[in-house]
Write a protein that holds these residues in place. Structure first.
Motif, PDB file in Angstrom:
ATOM      1  N   PHE A  54       0.820  -1.208   0.000  1.00  0.00           N
ATOM      2  CA  PHE A  54       0.000   0.000   0.000  1.00  0.00           C
ATOM      3  C   PHE A  54       0.858   1.263   0.000  1.00  0.00           C
ATOM      4  CE2 PHE A  54      -3.320  -2.937   1.680  1.00  0.00           C
ATOM      5  CZ  PHE A  54      -4.259  -2.715   0.677  1.00  0.00           C
ATOM      6  N   GLU A  55       2.031   1.197   0.637  1.00  0.00           N
ATOM      7  CA  GLU A  55       2.951   2.327   0.580  1.00  0.00           C
ATOM      8  C   GLU A  55       3.434   2.545  -0.851  1.00  0.00           C
ATOM      9  OE1 GLU A  55       4.381   4.640   3.180  1.00  0.00           O
ATOM     10  OE2 GLU A  55       2.318   4.036   3.581  1.00  0.00           O
ATOM     11  N   ALA A  56       3.715   1.455  -1.540  1.00  0.00           N
ATOM     12  CA  ALA A  56       4.138   1.555  -2.943  1.00  0.00           C
ATOM     13  C   ALA A  56       3.017   2.138  -3.802  1.00  0.00           C
ATOM     14  CB  ALA A  56       4.549   0.176  -3.465  1.00  0.00           C
ATOM     15  N   ASP A  57       1.766   1.759  -3.492  1.00  0.00           N
ATOM     16  CA  ASP A  57       0.619   2.325  -4.207  1.00  0.00           C
ATOM     17  C   ASP A  57       0.537   3.831  -3.995  1.00  0.00           C
ATOM     18  OD1 ASP A  57      -0.057  -0.137  -5.146  1.00  0.00           O
ATOM     19  OD2 ASP A  57      -1.740  -0.462  -3.773  1.00  0.00           O
ATOM     20  N   LYS A  58       0.786   4.262  -2.747  1.00  0.00           N
ATOM     21  CA  LYS A  58       0.765   5.697  -2.453  1.00  0.00           C
ATOM     22  C   LYS A  58       1.856   6.422  -3.238  1.00  0.00           C
ATOM     23  CE  LYS A  58      -1.105   5.909   2.266  1.00  0.00           C
ATOM     24  NZ  LYS A  58      -0.799   6.324   3.657  1.00  0.00           N
ATOM     25  N   ASP A  59       3.031   5.800  -3.297  1.00  0.00           N
ATOM     26  CA  ASP A  59       4.133   6.409  -4.048  1.00  0.00           C
ATOM     27  C   ASP A  59       3.755   6.585  -5.520  1.00  0.00           C
ATOM     28  OD1 ASP A  59       5.746   6.588  -1.815  1.00  0.00           O
ATOM     29  OD2 ASP A  59       6.746   4.665  -2.177  1.00  0.00           O
ATOM     30  N   LYS A  60       3.131   5.573  -6.094  1.00  0.00           N
ATOM     31  CA  LYS A  60       2.713   5.653  -7.495  1.00  0.00           C
ATOM     32  C   LYS A  60       1.674   6.755  -7.682  1.00  0.00           C
ATOM     33  CE  LYS A  60       3.522   0.753  -8.510  1.00  0.00           C
ATOM     34  NZ  LYS A  60       2.858  -0.551  -8.783  1.00  0.00           N
ATOM     35  N   ARG A  61       0.724   6.817  -6.760  1.00  0.00           N
ATOM     36  CA  ARG A  61      -0.310   7.861  -6.839  1.00  0.00           C
ATOM     37  C   ARG A  61       0.312   9.249  -6.718  1.00  0.00           C
ATOM     38  NH1 ARG A  61      -3.700   6.960  -2.080  1.00  0.00           N
ATOM     39  NH2 ARG A  61      -4.637   8.936  -2.737  1.00  0.00           N
ATOM     40  N   PHE A  62       1.316   9.364  -5.842  1.00  0.00           N
ATOM     41  CA  PHE A  62       1.960  10.661  -5.642  1.00  0.00           C
ATOM     42  C   PHE A  62       2.722  11.089  -6.896  1.00  0.00           C
ATOM     43  CE2 PHE A  62       5.236  13.507  -3.741  1.00  0.00           C
ATOM     44  CZ  PHE A  62       4.360  14.440  -3.194  1.00  0.00           C
ATOM     45  N   ILE A  63       3.420  10.139  -7.508  1.00  0.00           N
ATOM     46  CA  ILE A  63       4.146  10.444  -8.748  1.00  0.00           C
ATOM     47  C   ILE A  63       3.160  10.842  -9.843  1.00  0.00           C
ATOM     48  CG2 ILE A  63       5.648   9.528 -10.551  1.00  0.00           C
ATOM     49  CD1 ILE A  63       6.984  10.039  -7.814  1.00  0.00           C
ATOM     50  N   ASN A  64       2.048  10.110  -9.934  1.00  0.00           N
ATOM     51  CA  ASN A  64       1.028  10.460 -10.938  1.00  0.00           C
ATOM     52  C   ASN A  64       0.447  11.841 -10.674  1.00  0.00           C
ATOM     53  OD1 ASN A  64       1.273   8.047 -12.332  1.00  0.00           O
ATOM     54  ND2 ASN A  64      -0.304   7.009 -11.132  1.00  0.00           N
ATOM     55  N   LEU A  65       0.265  12.170  -9.396  1.00  0.00           N
ATOM     56  CA  LEU A  65      -0.237  13.491  -9.036  1.00  0.00           C
ATOM     57  C   LEU A  65       0.736  14.583  -9.472  1.00  0.00           C
ATOM     58  CD1 LEU A  65      -2.266  15.312  -7.453  1.00  0.00           C
ATOM     59  CD2 LEU A  65      -0.851  14.905  -5.426  1.00  0.00           C
ATOM     60  N   ILE A  66       2.021  14.358  -9.230  1.00  0.00           N
ATOM     61  CA  ILE A  66       3.040  15.334  -9.634  1.00  0.00           C
ATOM     62  C   ILE A  66       3.002  15.536 -11.144  1.00  0.00           C
ATOM     63  CG2 ILE A  66       5.522  15.744  -9.838  1.00  0.00           C
ATOM     64  CD1 ILE A  66       5.877  14.392  -7.129  1.00  0.00           C
ATOM     65  N   ARG A  67       2.975  14.442 -11.876  1.00  0.00           N
ATOM     66  CA  ARG A  67       3.004  14.542 -13.337  1.00  0.00           C
ATOM     67  C   ARG A  67       1.740  15.185 -13.902  1.00  0.00           C
ATOM     68  NH1 ARG A  67       5.507   8.458 -14.297  1.00  0.00           N
ATOM     69  NH2 ARG A  67       7.656   8.991 -13.725  1.00  0.00           N
ATOM     70  N   LYS A  68       0.617  14.934 -13.247  1.00  0.00           N
ATOM     71  CA  LYS A  68      -0.659  15.439 -13.743  1.00  0.00           C
ATOM     72  C   LYS A  68      -0.921  16.877 -13.315  1.00  0.00           C
ATOM     73  CE  LYS A  68      -5.625  14.367 -13.501  1.00  0.00           C
ATOM     74  NZ  LYS A  68      -6.641  13.444 -12.933  1.00  0.00           N
ATOM     75  N   ASN A  73      15.776  14.298 -10.147  1.00  0.00           N
ATOM     76  CA  ASN A  73      15.345  13.482 -11.293  1.00  0.00           C
ATOM     77  C   ASN A  73      14.469  12.308 -10.859  1.00  0.00           C
ATOM     78  OD1 ASN A  73      16.671  15.002 -13.347  1.00  0.00           O
ATOM     79  ND2 ASN A  73      18.621  14.089 -12.708  1.00  0.00           N
ATOM     80  N   GLY A  74      13.694  12.526  -9.807  1.00  0.00           N
ATOM     81  CA  GLY A  74      12.765  11.495  -9.343  1.00  0.00           C
ATOM     82  C   GLY A  74      13.422  10.348  -8.611  1.00  0.00           C
ATOM     83  N   ASN A  75      14.681  10.483  -8.225  1.00  0.00           N
ATOM     84  CA  ASN A  75      15.392   9.372  -7.579  1.00  0.00           C
ATOM     85  C   ASN A  75      15.222   9.336  -6.059  1.00  0.00           C
ATOM     86  OD1 ASN A  75      16.477   8.306  -9.987  1.00  0.00           O
ATOM     87  ND2 ASN A  75      18.071   9.891  -9.993  1.00  0.00           N
ATOM     88  N   ILE A  76      14.561  10.340  -5.503  1.00  0.00           N
ATOM     89  CA  ILE A  76      14.345  10.388  -4.064  1.00  0.00           C
ATOM     90  C   ILE A  76      12.858  10.244  -3.781  1.00  0.00           C
ATOM     91  CG2 ILE A  76      14.502  11.857  -2.001  1.00  0.00           C
ATOM     92  CD1 ILE A  76      17.168  10.798  -2.915  1.00  0.00           C
ATOM     93  N   ASN A  77      12.507   9.435  -2.770  1.00  0.00           N
ATOM     94  CA  ASN A  77      11.107   9.273  -2.386  1.00  0.00           C
ATOM     95  C   ASN A  77      10.681  10.489  -1.574  1.00  0.00           C
ATOM     96  OD1 ASN A  77       8.604   8.536  -1.185  1.00  0.00           O
ATOM     97  ND2 ASN A  77       9.106   6.379  -1.463  1.00  0.00           N
ATOM     98  N   VAL A  78      10.149  11.469  -2.268  1.00  0.00           N
ATOM     99  CA  VAL A  78       9.787  12.738  -1.624  1.00  0.00           C
ATOM    100  C   VAL A  78       8.574  12.563  -0.712  1.00  0.00           C
ATOM    101  CG1 VAL A  78       8.931  15.064  -2.046  1.00  0.00           C
ATOM    102  CG2 VAL A  78      10.813  14.167  -3.423  1.00  0.00           C
TER     103      VAL A  78
END
Length: 663
Positions: free
Chosen positions: A436-450, A499-504
Motif C-alpha cells: 500500500f505504501e508503494a501504491d501511495k508512491d505511485k499515486r503521488f508520482i502520478n499526481l506530480i506529473r498530472k 530526477n525522481g530518484n528520491i522518495n519525496v
C-alpha cells in the motif's frame, strides 16, 4: 451528535464554523481551549468564560476579525467556535479536553494497531480516522444511531469512482431511524445506478426518500387540490427541517401563486408568481438555487411568452404532483450544497477517502471489502446518547484503536490480512503495508506529473514569493495555509532536482489528505523534509518569514533540527534552508555552526562536531528547476565550500556557492 428534530440532517462540523483548513484550525482552537480551561473551571452558562475564550482566539490567531462588541455576542462566538470540536469528541460539552484530545495535542496517540498499520497514517490522520469511526448520529430521542463513516467505508468497499454528488446525497439522506435492511438496500441497489438501469434521481426516490409513489401522490393531490390549502397538512409534505416555521408559509404562498397562474394565466397571476419565485428560500426549495423559471426582461414580455419559455418546466405542468417532484430534487441539491463541502473536508482529514476529479474512492477498498464480508458491522444500532456523549469514560472520548472500536479479535485480523494479501499474491502479511505504501508512491508520482509539472511548480513558487496566496491555493489546495503549501511544493521541487530518484512523499513531514495534498505541518520536533540518500541525509527547511524575523523565528529551530538529525544518524547530514529572502546574519551564523560542538536537544549527553546548513532563496530554487540543475551538483558545490579550512566568515561567502551551482 444528536439531531434536534426528525427533519435535521447529518452535520459532522457546524454550519456556524465553516472553514477550509480544518486540521490547522482545530489544533489551534484546541490548544487555546486547553490553556483557557486551566484558569476557567466552568463553561456552561458562564458568559464570562465563553467571552474570554473567544477573545483569546482573537488575540492568538488571525482566524477572525473583532466584529462583535457585546459580551453576549462574544460569548456566543466562543460557543459556536467550539461546537464543531464537541462533535469530533476532542472535547466534551463542558469544553473539557478529552483523553484523545490531550493525546493528540501531546503527540502521544496510541500507535497503529495491526489492522491500522496497512494504512500508513500519521498521527493527525489516525486521530480523525478513529474519531469518525466512533462518530454516531443519534435521533432526537438519543436512542437510535447511524454511523456515517462506517457506512462510507462499507459503501466505498463495494464501489469505486462514485460521483461526489451521489455519495454526499446518500450520506446526508440517511437518518438513525432507517433499518439495517434499508441500509443494505441502499448499498446493494446503487449497483443499478452504476449499471445504468436507474438514473440517480429515481434511485433517490426509491431508496433515500423511500417514496411510495402511489401513496405520496394521493397525499400531494389531496392537499394541493383543496380550495384553501391547510398549512399544517402542507408542511407534512413540503418539509424544511429546522426552518419549517419560517419556510413553510413562503413555500405555501409560492405553491398557491403557482397553482393560481396555472388555473388562470394572466399578467396579474404571473406578477405574483414571479415575485414569489425570487425569494431565496424558494430558489433553494424549487429552483436548485436559482429562480425556477426562464424569465425575460423585454418590455413586451407577457404571460404567453412566459409560458412558451417554460413549456417543459415541471412546475407549470398540469400534473401538480410534479411540483412535489421538483421540490424533492431541488432540496436534495440544496442539501449537498449546504453540507457537502464541510463533509468532504472533514472526511479528508482521515487520509482514507479520495475526492479527486469529483469522484469518491477509498484506496484501501480491498481491506474494507474483506472486513465487511467477514464480519457483520452494522451502520445502524441502539445506544444511549447520554452515556456515549455525556460520559467522560465513553469510548468516544478515549484513545482507542480500530481493533477496540470494532471489537475485532487479533486472530481475526491476522486471517483478514492474510486474505487481503492473497488478493495481491502476497504470502507474507508483513509485506502488505509495503504494497500500500508503494501504491501511495505511485499515486503521488502520478499526481506530480498530472498537476505539478515543472512549469506549474515554478509558477507556484513565484506566487509564493510574491505572496499571491489566493493563486497559490487555487493551484494546490485551499485546505491548508501557504507556509504548509510551500513545504509541500519544496518537496516536489526536490523531486525534479533529484530526477525522481528520491522518495519525496515519505520525506515530507506533513499531514496529507486522501488525495495526497497537504493539510498541515505535522506537529513535533522534526524538520520540514528529511530526504534519505544512500550515503547521507538531507534536511530541507522552509520559511516565509521576512529577513527581519528570521533570526528570532527560524535560527534556533533549524539549528536544533539539524543537530538532532546529525546526532541520531551515523551518516553525514546536510541542511538547506529556503526562504523568500535570506538574512545575512542568519546565513552567516548557519555557516559558523560548522565549527561548533552542538548537543542533542533531548539527549544532551550526545553531541556532534559541527553541522552543515546552507541557505537559498525561492527565486534561486525556481532558477535551479528551470535550468535543470541536479541535486548532486547542488550538494557537491555546497560541501566543497564547507570542506575548506576554517576562516573568517564574510557576508558574501554564500554568493560564491550560488554562482558555482549555476556555472
Amino acid at each position: 451528535m444528536k439531531l434536534k428534530d426528525d427533519n435535521s440532517v447529518l452535520n459532522f462540523g457546524d454550519t456556524s464554523f465553516r472553514r477550509k483548513s480544518y486540521l490547522l484550525e482545530y489544533r489551534s482552537l484546541l490548544n487555546i481551549l486547553r490553556d483557557h480551561m486551566k484558569t476557567h473551571a466552568h463553561w456552561k452558562k458562564d458568559v464570562e468564560s465563553q467571552k474570554y475564550y473567544y477573545e483569546s482566539v482573537l488575540d492568538r490567531t488571525n482566524l477572525f476579525e473583532r466584529n462583535e462588541t457585546s459580551d453576549d455576542k462574544l460569548a456566543k462566538r466562543g460557543r459556536t467556535l467550539t461546537n464543531s470540536l464537541v462533535k469530533t469528541g476532542l472535547i466534551t460539552e463542558s469544553r473539557k479536553i478529552t483523553n484523545i484530545g490531550e493525546n493528540w495535542l501531546n503527540q502521544s496517540v496510541l500507535p497503529n494497531d495491526k489492522f491500522e498499520k496497512v494504512f500508513g497514517l500519521n498521527t493527525d490522520n489516525l486521530v480523525f480516522y478513529r474519531q469518525w469511526l466512533k462518530f454516531k448520529l443519534f435521533d432526537k430521542k438519543g436512542k437510535y444511531f447511524f454511523s456515517p463513516f462506517i457506512f462510507t467505508l462499507r459503501f466505498l468497499s463495494k464501489y469505486k469512482d462514485v460521483p461526489i454528488n451521489d455519495f454526499l446525497t446518500i450520506l446526508h439522506s440517511i437518518t438513525p431511524l432507517y433499518t439495517q435492511e434499508e441500509i443494505n438496500n441502499i448499498v446493494n441497489e446503487y449497483q443499478r445506478v452504476i449499471d445504468g438501469e436507474l438514473i440517480f434521481d429515481k434511485f433517490a426516490d426509491l431508496y433515500l426518500d423511500q417514496i411510495n409513489i402511489n401513496d405520496i401522490r394521493k397525499d400531494v393531490d389531496s392537499v394541493l387540490s383543496e380550495k384553501t390549502i391547510v398549512l399544517d397538512k402542507f408542511n407534512k409534505i413540503f418539509k424544511n427541517g429546522k426552518s419549517q416555521n419560517s419556510a413553510g408559509p413562503k413555500y405555501l404562498k409560492f405553491v398557491n401563486d403557482l397553482i393560481s397562474f396555472k388555473n388562470d394565466p394572466s399578467e396579474n397571476t404571473l406578477s405574483k408568481l414571479l415575485n414569489s419565485s425570487k425569494i431565496d428560500k424558494i430558489r433553494k426549495a424549487f429552483g436548485f438555487g436559482k429562480i425556477p423559471f426562464n424569465i425575460s426582461s423585454r418590455r413586451d414580455y407577457d404571460y404567453k411568452k412566459f409560458q412558451n419559455d417554460n413549456a417543459s418546466n415541471y412546475l407549470l405542468n398540469n400534473d401538480n404532483f410534479l411540483i412535489y417532484v421538483q421540490f424533492k430534487k431541488s432540496k436534495r441539491f440544496d442539501l449537498v450544497k449546504e453540507y457537502g463541502d464541510m463533509t468532504r473536508r472533514l472526511l479528508s482529514l482521515t487520509g482514507l477517502i479520495q475526492f479527486e476529479g469529483g469522484l469518491v474512492n477509498c484506496p484501501f477498498k480491498e481491506v474494507f471489502s474483506e472486513l465487511f464480508n467477514q464480519k457483520p458491522i452494522d451502520c445502524i444500532g441502539i445506544s444511549d446518547y447520554k452515556f456515549y456523549e455525556q460520559n467522560n469514560n465513553s469510548p468516544f472520548f478515549n484513545d482507542i484503536s480500530t481493533i477496540q472500536i470494532l471489537n475485532l479479535e487479533n486472530d481475526f485480523v491476522d486471517k483478514l490480512m492474510l486474505t487481503v494479501s492473497k488478493r495481491f499474491d502476497i504470502n507474507d502479511i508483513s509485506l502488505l503495508p509495503r504494497k500500500f505504501e508503494a501504491d501511495k508512491d505511485k499515486r503521488f508520482i502520478n499526481l506530480i506529473r498530472k498537476k505539478f509539472d515543472r512549469d506549474t511548480v515554478i509558477s507556484i513558487l513565484n506566487n509564493i514569493k510574491c505572496r499571491n496566496d489566493t493563486e497559490v491555493k487555487k493551484e494546490v489546495t485551499d485546505s491548508t495555509d501557504v507556509p504548509t503549501i510551500f513545504e509541500y511544493i519544496l518537496g516536489i521541487s526536490w523531486y525534479y532536482l533529484s530526477n525522481g530518484n528520491i522518495n519525496v512523499r515519505k520525506s515530507l513531514n506533513l499531514t496529507l489528505d486522501g488525495d495526497l495534498l497537504p493539510l498541515s505541518h505535522a506537529a513535533g520536533n522534526q524538520g520540514d523534509i528529511e530526504l534519505e540518500y544512500p550515503d547521507k541525509k538531507v534536511l530541507l527547511e522552509a520559511t516565509l518569514m521576512d529577513s527581519s524575523t528570521q533570526k528570532r523565528g527560524e535560527l534556533e529551530p533549524v539549528i536544533r533540527h539539524t543537530t538532532n538529525l546529525a546526532v541520531e544518524n551515523s551518516c553525514p547530514v546536510q541542511s538547506i534552508f529556503f526562504a523568500n529572502e535570506i538574512d545575512n546574519n542568519v546565513s552567516n551564523i548557519f555557516r559558523a555552526m560548522s565549527y561548533v560542538q552542538l548537543h542533542h536537544s533531548r539527549k544532551n549527553y550526545r553531541s556532534v562536531s559541527g553541522i552543515n546548513i546552507f541557505s537559498f532563496t525561492i527565486e534561486e530554487l525556481s532558477k535551479m528547476i528551470s535550468k535543470n540543475i541536479t541535486d548532486k551538483k547542488i550538494l557537491k558545490t555546497i560541501n566543497d565550500n564547507f570542506k575548506k579550512n576554517p576562516r573568517f566568515i564574510y557576508s558574501n561567502w554564500r554568493d560564491t556557492v550560488v554562482k558555482g551551482i549555476f556555472l
